[in-house]
Design an enzyme around this catalytic site. Structure first.
Site, mmCIF file in Angstrom:
data_model
loop_
_atom_site.group_PDB
_atom_site.id
_atom_site.type_symbol
_atom_site.label_atom_id
_atom_site.label_comp_id
_atom_site.label_asym_id
_atom_site.label_seq_id
_atom_site.Cartn_x
_atom_site.Cartn_y
_atom_site.Cartn_z
ATOM 1 N N GLY B 18 0.847 -1.200 0.000
ATOM 2 C CA GLY B 18 0.000 0.000 0.000
ATOM 3 C C GLY B 18 0.876 1.241 0.000
ATOM 4 O O GLY B 18 2.090 1.155 0.159
ATOM 5 N N THR B 97 -0.512 0.123 13.693
ATOM 6 C CA THR B 97 -1.923 0.497 13.553
ATOM 7 C C THR B 97 -2.523 1.122 14.811
ATOM 8 O O THR B 97 -2.375 0.584 15.901
ATOM 9 C CB THR B 97 -2.753 -0.764 13.214
ATOM 10 O OG1 THR B 97 -2.164 -1.383 12.083
ATOM 11 C CG2 THR B 97 -4.206 -0.425 12.939
ATOM 12 N N GLU B 98 -3.217 2.250 14.631
ATOM 13 C CA GLU B 98 -3.941 2.876 15.748
ATOM 14 C C GLU B 98 -5.395 2.441 15.720
ATOM 15 O O GLU B 98 -5.936 2.154 14.648
ATOM 16 C CB GLU B 98 -3.918 4.401 15.606
ATOM 17 C CG GLU B 98 -2.616 5.033 15.993
ATOM 18 C CD GLU B 98 -2.726 6.554 15.993
ATOM 19 O OE1 GLU B 98 -3.485 7.091 16.807
ATOM 20 O OE2 GLU B 98 -2.065 7.182 15.150
ATOM 21 N N TYR B 159 10.077 11.086 20.288
ATOM 22 C CA TYR B 159 10.857 11.699 19.196
ATOM 23 C C TYR B 159 11.527 12.959 19.732
ATOM 24 O O TYR B 159 12.698 13.213 19.491
ATOM 25 C CB TYR B 159 9.998 12.137 18.001
ATOM 26 C CG TYR B 159 9.067 11.125 17.380
ATOM 27 C CD1 TYR B 159 9.183 9.761 17.633
ATOM 28 C CD2 TYR B 159 8.067 11.550 16.508
ATOM 29 C CE1 TYR B 159 8.309 8.861 17.042
ATOM 30 C CE2 TYR B 159 7.202 10.656 15.913
ATOM 31 C CZ TYR B 159 7.315 9.313 16.186
ATOM 32 O OH TYR B 159 6.447 8.434 15.610
ATOM 33 N N GLU B 209 3.017 8.325 30.440
ATOM 34 C CA GLU B 209 1.939 9.305 30.437
ATOM 35 C C GLU B 209 0.854 8.814 31.385
ATOM 36 O O GLU B 209 0.844 7.645 31.780
ATOM 37 C CB GLU B 209 1.384 9.533 29.025
ATOM 38 C CG GLU B 209 0.723 8.327 28.410
ATOM 39 C CD GLU B 209 0.431 8.503 26.912
ATOM 40 O OE1 GLU B 209 1.083 9.341 26.262
ATOM 41 O OE2 GLU B 209 -0.436 7.797 26.403
ATOM 42 N N HIS B 248 -4.603 9.343 23.397
ATOM 43 C CA HIS B 248 -4.368 7.904 23.446
ATOM 44 C C HIS B 248 -5.506 7.243 24.216
ATOM 45 O O HIS B 248 -5.917 7.742 25.262
ATOM 46 C CB HIS B 248 -3.062 7.597 24.177
ATOM 47 C CG HIS B 248 -1.853 7.858 23.337
ATOM 48 N ND1 HIS B 248 -0.619 8.103 23.881
ATOM 49 C CD2 HIS B 248 -1.694 7.906 22.004
ATOM 50 C CE1 HIS B 248 0.254 8.288 22.902
ATOM 51 N NE2 HIS B 248 -0.376 8.177 21.755
#
Lengths: 382, 290
Positions: B18, B97-98, B159, B209, B248
């Protein structure tokens, strides 16, 4: 997504779980003209928060005539920071005893946590601390394993509660898996003298990620969007945006939940007031500025917003393309006239700089420097 | 759990033909990752940049000996993609994947355990051993070979933190993004034995978090195994409102569970240096003894 009690009970009812017959009222004209059957009434605030009872969110009316004043006193009031826009009215139940049951996903063990008690209607943690009869176990994540686990936990309990919990447990286990629930708590579970039972209250959390395959949830968001504004917005736009401080001065155009959260923490620690949380998911823009336009329109509604802070750390996103979309979105929202501070790092940052410079905007790659620029834009000495 | 083995493994990319999958395939290859196969049931192309395309995981594994898979597939297909990879004999899985449904993640975690495999994800930016390879899409601007182990729930915050540290010459030994979902394949605590034994890792950076109890579980595990290397941490969401999901799925404070205070206290009690800002983290790490 945490469901209002009324919606949770509709879901239970659709799964064959008995609940008191109740109706949802948002204004007086929704009350039935003739008195329904019942001896005594309960008026319950429909808010997305627990612990209503202690805060006056559950009121008794001994007669039908007493229901209306209770509703009037409750609608529009704030309970635990939530404005009451609706109440559920139920006939008062006369139970012989009350029990407790909950099922929840346990992330650490990847199993289902089952908690039961022959004593209900009280806070389960408090009951447990005081040495009350609380039983718990974990079951594999299948309806059969959970039902078997519940049955095992009822052993040795007094008859009426044990029978009711075992019967309820089987149906609740099925419902839990059929509807992608992460929490299902019935407290109290009313047990009647004849051995029948019903769910007196219901706390249900449905996994938002399952919206695509859960018709109940989709219909709820379609029909009751105003009661679930955050979830409805996310379902419609596929990214996360929240107003965190209605009087906030800094609109945030950010991506990534963790970095966006930390930026809010740091701005606040530095005495600044961010207006919103945003995880815009730059990877999902696909060359279309409409998501950014939507965000800028929302931020423009902030009455105290005086600056816009764009902070994007791009993993895979092409920042050159992003910068062009940002300019397009900015042009499409002339209502937002506040100064913009831009900090971009990652793929294509140099191209982004060229695009922005050509439009008379500056950008930096350093976050601390960007925060200093933001302070200057707000007229604060650094 | 051997993330080093993953990064040096023979990698197949599910959904690698893809647009998104192919772009990441090229970036992973450029980082040194040995990519041997692409799995695409539609077979619209026969290769992606000379990497052969196969119609099924079984065919890809049989032809190439792939032992690790990175899957770029839609959330609703992720559970079946994981099952297919496991049945083909894959032992390491990374799934960026989310939005994977939680009940699917429960089933996937069971299947992974039953197969004796390891799974990083879902909702992860991936993992990397800088200089050797990366699985997923950790940004090159933040990657730099070094001696710091990095584990993170959040992509972007890791990051940012790694980028700042890399500018100061502090690079990473092995970087694992565990992802922001509540139910996941690999939790912080699962990685403790690996980092304790990994000779190239001199210190560990934890990027947490609010929400859930992973940081608390990690603190307990560090104490239980008397983890001897210095551990640094930063936790996002100190000022997040209660009862609200912060982007999230796992990032929500509810009552006293998942709060910043609980995580900070648990980690500090386990001897972890918890910084309250990125600037403080940089200072602590630059002047730390490791």
């Amino acid at each position: 997504m945490f469901l209002l009690e009324h919606d949770a009970k509709s879901m239970l009812s659709s799964g064959g779980i008995p609940v008191p017959h109740g109706f949802f009222v948002t204004s007086m004209d929704m009350l039935p003209e003739t008195q329904p059957d019942g001896g005594g009434w309960v008026v319950k605030a429909q808010i997305l928060a627990g612990g209503r009872g202690k805060l006056g969110g559950i009121r008794m009316a001994p007669t039908w005539a007493g229901v209306e004043p209770e509703i009037a006193a409750m609608l529009g009031r704030a309970i635990a920071g939530h404005t009451v826009h609706a109440v559920r009215i139920e006939p008062r139940m006369h139970a012989a005893s009350e029990a407790y049951i909950s099922l929840s996903v346990s992330p650490a063990t990847r199993k289902i946590q089952v908690i039961l008690s022959s004593v209900g209607g009280v806070e389960i943690e408090a009951l447990h601390r005081s040495g009350g009869p609380v039983r718990s176990a974990q079951a594999a994540a299948t309806a059969n394993a959970v039902a078997t686990c519940i049955l095992g936990l009822t052993e040795g309990m007094h008859d009426a509660a044990a029978t009711a919990l075992a019967d309820a447990g089987k149906r609740l286990a099925n419902l839990f898996f059929a509807h992608d629930l992460t929490l299902l708590e019935i407290n109290p579970l009313f047990v009647f003298a004849d051995g029948s039972w019903c769910a007196g209250d219901a706390k249900v959390v449905v996994d938002d990620n399952a919206t695509g395959r859960q018709a109940f949830l989709r219909n709820l968001l379609a029909q009751k969007a105003s009661f679930y504004p955050d979830a409805a917005r996310k379902a419609e736009h596929e990214f996360d945006y929240l107003v965190i401080d209605p009087a906030g001065e800094v609109g945030l155009l950010t991506t990534g939940a963790g970095l966006s959260m930390l930026l809010i923490d740091e701005l606040r620690a530095g005495g600044l007031r961010p207006y919103n949380f945003l995880d815009v998911r730059t990877g999902g823009l696909n060359g279309d500025a409409s998501r950014l336009v939507q965000v800028l329109r929302w931020i423009a509604q902030g009455p105290s917003v005086r600056a816009l802070f764009c902070n994007i750390f791009a993993g895979a996103t092409d920042l050159g393309a992003f910068a062009r979309l940002l300019l397009e979105a900015r042009a499409a929202v002339p209502a937002l006239t506040v100064p913009m501070v831009i900090r971009l790092v990652g793929n294509g940052a140099e191209e982004a700089r060229a695009v922005l410079t050509a439009a008379g905007l500056s950008m930096t790659s350093d976050l601390d420097e960007a925060v200093l620029s933001l302070r200057r834009a707000l007229g604060q000495a650094s | 759990m051997d993330p080093r083995g993953f990064a040096a493994g023979k990698v197949m990319v599910q959904g690698g033909s893809g647009r998104v999958g192919a772009a990441h395939l090229r970036l992973m290859r450029a980082s040194g990752t040995q990519i041997v196969a692409v799995v695409s049931p539609t077979m619209r192309v026969t290769d992606v940049d000379t990497v052969p395309v196969f119609p099924s995981c079984r065919a890809a594994v049989a032809a190439t000996g792939a032992n690790v898979s990175v899957a770029f597939v839609a959330a609703e297909q992720l559970l079946s993609a994981i099952r297919e990879a496991l049945q083909a004999g894959i032992t390491g899985l990374v799934t960026p994947t989310e939005g994977m449904p939680i009940h699917d993640a429960l089933q996937a975690a069971c299947a992974v355990t039953d197969a004796g495999a390891c799974w990083i994800g879902a909702s992860t930016p991936g993992m990397a051993v800088p200089g050797i390879g990366k699985l997923g899409f950790l940004p090159d601007v933040s990657l730099r070979p070094g001696m710091l182990g990095v584990v993170s729930k959040s992509g972007t915050l890791s990051y940012e933190a790694a980028y700042r540290l890399a500018r100061r010459g502090i690079g990473q030994s092995v970087w694992v993004g565990v992802g922001g979902d509540p139910v996941k394949g690999t939790r912080f605590a699962d990685l403790v034995p690996f980092y304790a034994a990994d000779k190239a890792t001199r210190a560990l950076l934890v990027i947490g978090e609010i929400g859930g109890d992973e940081e608390e579980e990690l603190a307990e595990r560090l104490r239980a195994c008397a983890f001897a290397k210095p551990v640094y941490a930063i936790i996002a969401g100190a000022t997040a409102p209660e009862g609200t999901t912060m982007g999230h799925a796992g990032a929500m404070v509810y009552g006293s569970v998942g709060t910043f205070a609980s995580k900070q206290a648990a980690l500090r009690a386990a001897g972890v240096h918890v910084a309250v800002s990125l600037a403080e983290l940089e200072q602590q790490m630059e002047h730390g003894q490791w």
